[in-house]
Design a protein around this motif. Structure first.
Motif, PDB file in Angstrom:
ATOM      1  N   GLY A 275      -4.078  -5.034  -6.005  1.00 53.41           N
ATOM      2  CA  GLY A 275      -5.255  -4.581  -5.376  1.00 53.41           C
ATOM      3  C   GLY A 275      -4.769  -3.394  -4.256  1.00 53.41           C
ATOM      4  O   GLY A 275      -5.365  -3.361  -3.365  1.00 53.41           O
ATOM      5  N   PHE A 276      -3.632  -3.195  -4.291  1.00 52.89           N
ATOM      6  CA  PHE A 276      -2.919  -2.385  -3.234  1.00 52.89           C
ATOM      7  C   PHE A 276      -3.588  -0.852  -3.028  1.00 52.89           C
ATOM      8  O   PHE A 276      -3.956  -0.390  -4.174  1.00 52.89           O
ATOM      9  N   MET A 277      -3.643  -0.347  -1.935  1.00 54.20           N
ATOM     10  CA  MET A 277      -4.032   1.011  -1.743  1.00 54.20           C
ATOM     11  C   MET A 277      -3.037   2.072  -2.349  1.00 54.20           C
ATOM     12  O   MET A 277      -1.978   1.953  -2.496  1.00 54.20           O
ATOM     13  N   VAL A 278      -3.918   3.180  -2.953  1.00 54.56           N
ATOM     14  CA  VAL A 278      -2.989   4.138  -3.538  1.00 54.56           C
ATOM     15  C   VAL A 278      -3.522   5.496  -3.101  1.00 54.56           C
ATOM     16  O   VAL A 278      -4.700   5.572  -2.976  1.00 54.56           O
ATOM     17  N   CYS A 279      -2.476   6.539  -3.017  1.00 64.16           N
ATOM     18  CA  CYS A 279      -2.878   7.835  -2.652  1.00 64.16           C
ATOM     19  C   CYS A 279      -3.284   8.567  -3.932  1.00 64.16           C
ATOM     20  O   CYS A 279      -2.744   8.390  -4.991  1.00 64.16           O
TER      21      CYS A 279
ATOM     22  N   ASP B 119       0.922  -1.308  -0.050  1.00 65.09           N
ATOM     23  CA  ASP B 119      -0.165  -0.039  -0.013  1.00 65.09           C
ATOM     24  C   ASP B 119       0.792   1.256   0.054  1.00 65.09           C
ATOM     25  O   ASP B 119       1.972   1.399   0.851  1.00 65.09           O
ATOM     26  N   GLN B 120       0.439   2.239  -0.599  1.00 61.98           N
ATOM     27  CA  GLN B 120       0.927   3.630  -0.558  1.00 61.98           C
ATOM     28  C   GLN B 120       0.399   4.100   0.837  1.00 61.98           C
ATOM     29  O   GLN B 120      -0.269   3.748   1.592  1.00 61.98           O
ATOM     30  N   SER B 121       1.339   5.486   1.303  1.00 65.05           N
ATOM     31  CA  SER B 121       0.882   5.802   2.497  1.00 65.05           C
ATOM     32  C   SER B 121       1.044   7.435   2.495  1.00 65.05           C
ATOM     33  O   SER B 121       2.156   7.853   1.765  1.00 65.05           O
TER      34      SER B 121
END
Length: 213
Positions: A132-136, A71-73
């Motif tokens: 399916g990782f989170m992105v900003c 995931d991004q953060s």
């Protein structure tokens, strides 16, 4: 390098310039993420991070196009935090478009300064990456009172390339598909927050003057 020398976009590789306390000064659109959507006067921009750029034992060199692996953060990545801060302050951000961007607003070659935009919104969502990782994500809007953006006729360019291939011309225009073969640059942020510095004084002063106007 020319953008950096001219104090338009200080980093020579990273797609975001700024810091978490003051916000972002500039960004470079270079087609590094499948989530980006460029409508010219408004676009969505994907943040940095989430990729292992150190390589593997079999391929030890820096992998600029490594797939998303986490995931991004906003908390651990100061560049993402910088753009989030800009969404709060609404201070303008310089935008540079590169030839690798899949858009009719992208230059045919090189990189072009396209004016000042404001970050209208910042949020996080599941990206289009295979894991399916989170992105900003960020929504930017071009400020009024600036020259019109140049637009390319991509269909005409495609026809021209087709004609050149049929006539056996050795000089071909680079296609958008060809551009994907080159290393992307969006994700190459400094490893330490201390490495993120203010861009050269001329550009910073210029932006402040444009804000006052």
């Amino acid at each position: 390098m020319h953008c950096s020398t001219d104090a338009v976009h200080a980093p020579t590789v990273a797609g975001i310039a700024g810091n978490r306390n003051l916000g972002a000064w500039s960004i470079a659109l270079s087609g590094g993420y499948e989530d980006d959507v460029d409508l010219g006067y408004a676009f969505t921009f994907t943040g940095a991070g989430g990729r292992d750029l150190k390589g593997t034992k079999q391929n030890p060199k820096n992998l600029r196009t490594a797939p998303q692996s986490k995931d991004q953060s906003w908390e651990t990545n100061p560049l993402n935090a910088a753009l989030k801060k800009s969404s709060e302050t609404k201070k303008p951000v310089r935008v540079i478009r590169g030839y690798k961007l899949h858009s009719k607003y992208a230059p045919a070659e090189g990189y072009r300064y396209d004016g000042l935009y404001t970050v209208e919104k910042a949020w996080m969502e599941k990206g289009l990456n295979k894991g399916g990782f989170m992105v900003c994500k960020y929504a930017l809007k071009r400020m009024a009172g600036q020259p019109a953006l140049p637009e390319r006729d991509l269909e005409a360019e495609a026809e021209a390339r087709k004609g050149q291939k049929q006539t056996g011309s050795s000089k071909d225009i680079e296609s958008e598909d060809d551009a994907s073969e080159y290393p992307e640059t969006e994700d190459m942020e400094p490893e330490e927050e201390d490495a993120i510095t203010t861009p050269p004084e001329p550009a910073h002063s210029q932006m402040e003057a444009e804000e006052d106007e």
